[in-house]
Design an enzyme around this catalytic site. Structure first.
Site, short mmCIF file in Angstrom:
data_model
loop_
_atom_site.label_atom_id
_atom_site.label_comp_id
_atom_site.label_asym_id
_atom_site.label_seq_id
_atom_site.Cartn_x
_atom_site.Cartn_y
_atom_site.Cartn_z
CG ASP A 348 24.27 11.66 -4.22
OD1 ASP A 348 23.88 11.40 -3.08
OD2 ASP A 348 25.41 11.38 -4.64
CD GLU A 377 23.35 14.06 -0.12
OE1 GLU A 377 23.37 13.42 0.94
OE2 GLU A 377 24.05 13.75 -1.09
#
Ligand code: CA
Length: 668
Positions: A348, A377
């Site tokens: 993340d 990400e």
């Protein structure tokens, strides 16, 4: 919390953020002694249980032993002994049971009791660590458990899922609702006898199940299992312990460990790999965290004023670049891979973490298995004081080895901007996005025919190999695809939106790189238009298996589409050079992308594959090289053995239906 689009970062901001206060703090932290051993936390050796905690600025460290994970008074408090590298050690009999906390005294102040950062087992709500060795808690047959071994990362097909969503629906046919064990049940059936749960995942044909955070997080009260509670889980508490609310008995540390392994075993039994969504970029409530109570300031980056910087948008960001933070992240990931046989990690807001940490993660995982896949990400949710050039941002992906990033160029190019709900993309007929899709089709790699200046976000390739590019049109963040189509194309019929939906994922699943699908989109999942469902009730988030029954034709299409990809290496080329060599874009009118994958690419039995995507809302004429073609995909129909032949005469264009894909083959 997951990320937001291609973030553009300004070097000037980074320079401004380097204030005297921050520089002073950084140099102070650099002087803290580091500990290089591999026995932080609780380890069992030579008939003893030993707890070692790094707290270089503490004057004293107390270990409190409790009978239970919550409440009650300590049965015993032990003064830990100062040891090397800034650590403190307590040695206990190996048979010690119950729970423990550690409590530092810093500058004369007694800090709060915490579960130490290397805890591998905890009690309810993660407040106390437990005297439990997860390596000794194994379901039957665990030692024979084997992870899938994809030959190359581009063979991977990811399905994203929340543990709770899979089973909560009353008609799921799954007994262990909302639990890890829900993913172990076989033969479950929903309305009209459709397969649900684990059987559904296997039937769909994905290779890896990516679960939203399953490490211990803070926002669900584990002592209230009957109370309806939902959270995505992007609020980490204990990084290396399974979340308790997904276990049948959260207060029993061994139960969550065993049930997590049972889930892994069941997935592996179906040939499915497990990817964990890991949130090492920030923690829940920095002030009260174990990090801050043990080594104030060290684990988090600071802003110019000396407070917590906030690139996560959640109030803090983890200072992955500091050696003892990097060590914690690397060892936590490796522990999941080793002890729980996890097959992949999705980072993340990976753009907050530094490149060196991500390289160390790859190196550590490679030693466990070269089949473990890492992606993340490549952006942040706010500004970070740590230099842009040193972070694992999307633009720096090519500096990483075997780590992939999400391709938001493709995502927003196909469906329209993630946050501007009324805006459509290529598949809804918006002009000017062809190059952004081509960027995804070549998996964000260098390709001689691409005009990178016309790509929506990145103006240059960022992947050095297709295994570094995750292609997708939707994920748990923002609207699910079906809701996005309704919001962005208000004057369309359901049949038109269905055609556009299939076109969207036909583009994704035939592109080079690694495709990704949020589970449920294969039967037109809806969240009733809610774009951020992180804490919404099950009624919004759960997979509604009645929709699988209702849209069986859609599901069958997705299943066949995934099968098409799995059967044809031409869609899964392993290198950028092979993509540049075999993928050739054809001249085509606006709103059309036409390309060929030529010459038995990747050893495919098909000679040349021709793909044409019509994003226009009207049928469109497309010039194609003359010849006889076999149709294998046309709109909502797929047949690898052929849907019929098609002869294109010299100079005679082919008419492509509105909002549809056409895939043709030659030289089979
Ligand atoms: Ca928890």
């Amino acid at each position: 919390m997951a990320g937001k689009a291609a973030m553009v970062f300004c070097l000037i901001m980074t320079m401004l953020a380097r204030s005297p206060i921050r520089a002073q703090q950084d140099s102070t932290f650099a002087q803290y002694p580091a500990y290089n051993g591999n026995d932080l936390g609780l380890t069992y050796q030579a008939g003893q249980a030993r707890v070692r905690v790094w707290a270089p600025t503490a004057e004293a460290l107390a270990l409190h032993i409790y009978e239970t994970g919550l409440g009650g008074k300590p049965q015993k408090t032990i003064a830990m002994q100062k040891a090397d590298g800034g650590t403190w050690v307590a040695t206990l009999p190996a048979a010690t049971s119950g729970f423990y906390t550690v409590q530092a005294t810093i500058s004369g102040k007694k800090m709060a009791e915490v579960a130490e950062p290397y805890a591998h087992a905890v009690g309810a709500n993660g407040q106390r660590a437990a005297f439990v060795d997860p390596d000794q808690i194994n379901p039957q047959g665990w030692l024979a458990d084997k992870r899938p071994t994809p030959a190359q990362f581009t063979d991977i097909i990811i399905g994203e899922l929340h543990v709770r969503d899979l089973s909560m629906h009353p008609a799921s046919g799954i007994k262990n609702k909302g639990k890890y064990l829900g993913l172990t049940e076989e033969g479950t059936r929903g309305p009209q006898g459709v397969s649900t749960g684990l059987d559904h995942l296997a039937e769909l044909g994905i290779t890896h199940v990516h679960l939203l955070p399953t490490n211990d997080y803070a926002s669900v009260d584990e002592t209230q299992p009957q109370k309806p509670q939902f959270n995505w889980g992007y609020d980490p508490l204990n990084y290396t312990v399974p979340e308790g609310s997904y276990a049948t008995q959260a207060a029993q540390p061994a139960v969550r460990i065993k049930e997590f392994k049972q889930m892994v075993q069941a997935l592996h039994g179906k040939g499915l790999g497990l990817v964990l969504d890991v949130v090492y970029n920030h923690t829940f409530d920095a002030g009260r965290s174990a990090f801050e109570q043990l080594v104030p300031g060290y684990y988090y980056r600071q802003n110019a004023k000396g407070g917590f910087s906030d690139a996560s948008g959640c109030g803090n960001e983890v200072a992955s670049d500091r050696p003892m933070v990097r060590k914690l992240i690397v060892e936590s990931v490796a522990y999941w891979a080793k002890t729980y046989h996890v097959d992949g990690f999705r980072f993340d807001l990976m753009g907050i973490l530094d490149l060196e940490t991500m390289r160390a993660v790859s190196t550590a995982l490679d030693k466990i298995s070269p089949n473990i896949f890492v992606y993340g990400e490549g952006w942040t949710a706010g500004n970070s004081p740590y230099p842009y050039q040193k972070r694992a941002l999307k633009a720096n992906t090519h500096q990483l080895d075997r780590v992939a990033a999400f391709c938001d160029e493709m995502r927003d190019g196909i469906k329209g901007h993630f946050a501007r709900h009324e805006e459509t993309g290529f598949a809804g007929g918006k002009p000017g996005l062809e190059e952004s899709l081509k960027f995804g089709i070549v998996a964000a790699c260098q390709h001689p025919q691409l005009d990178y200046k016309k790509v929506n976000y990145s103006q240059a390739p960022w992947a050095s190999t297709p295994g570094q590019c995750i292609n997708y049109v939707a994920c748990h963040d923002d609207m699910v695809l079906w809701d996005k189509l309704a919001a962005s194309l208000p004057n369309t019929t359901e049949a038109e939106r269905r055609a556009i939906d299939l076109l969207c994922n036909t583009i994704v699943f035939t592109s080079q790189g690694v495709p990704f699908l949020p589970i449920g989109d294969e039967f037109l999942r809806t969240k009733q238009g809610i774009s951020n469902s992180y804490n919404k009730p099950d009624s919004i988030n759960q997979l509604d298996w009645a929709r699988k029954a209702r849209y069986q034709d859609v599901f069958n299409f997705y299943k066949q589409l995934i099968s098409l990809r799995r059967n044809h290496p031409a869609f899964r080329l392993p290198t950028a050079a092979l993509i540049a060599q075999h993928v050739q874009f054809l001249p085509s009118p606006a709103g059309i992308i036409a390309y060929q994958i030529k010459g038995h690419a990747g050893g495919d039995r098909w000679g040349d594959v021709t793909l044409i995507f019509n994003g226009n809302r009207t049928s469109t004429q497309v010039p194609l090289p003359a010849g006889t073609y076999q149709t294998v995909l046309k709109g909502d129909k797929i047949n690898e053995l052929g849907l019929g032949t098609l002869t294109v005469a010299n100079g005679a264009p082919l008419t492509i239906d509105a909002s549809s894909a056409l895939i043709l083959t030659q030289g089979n």
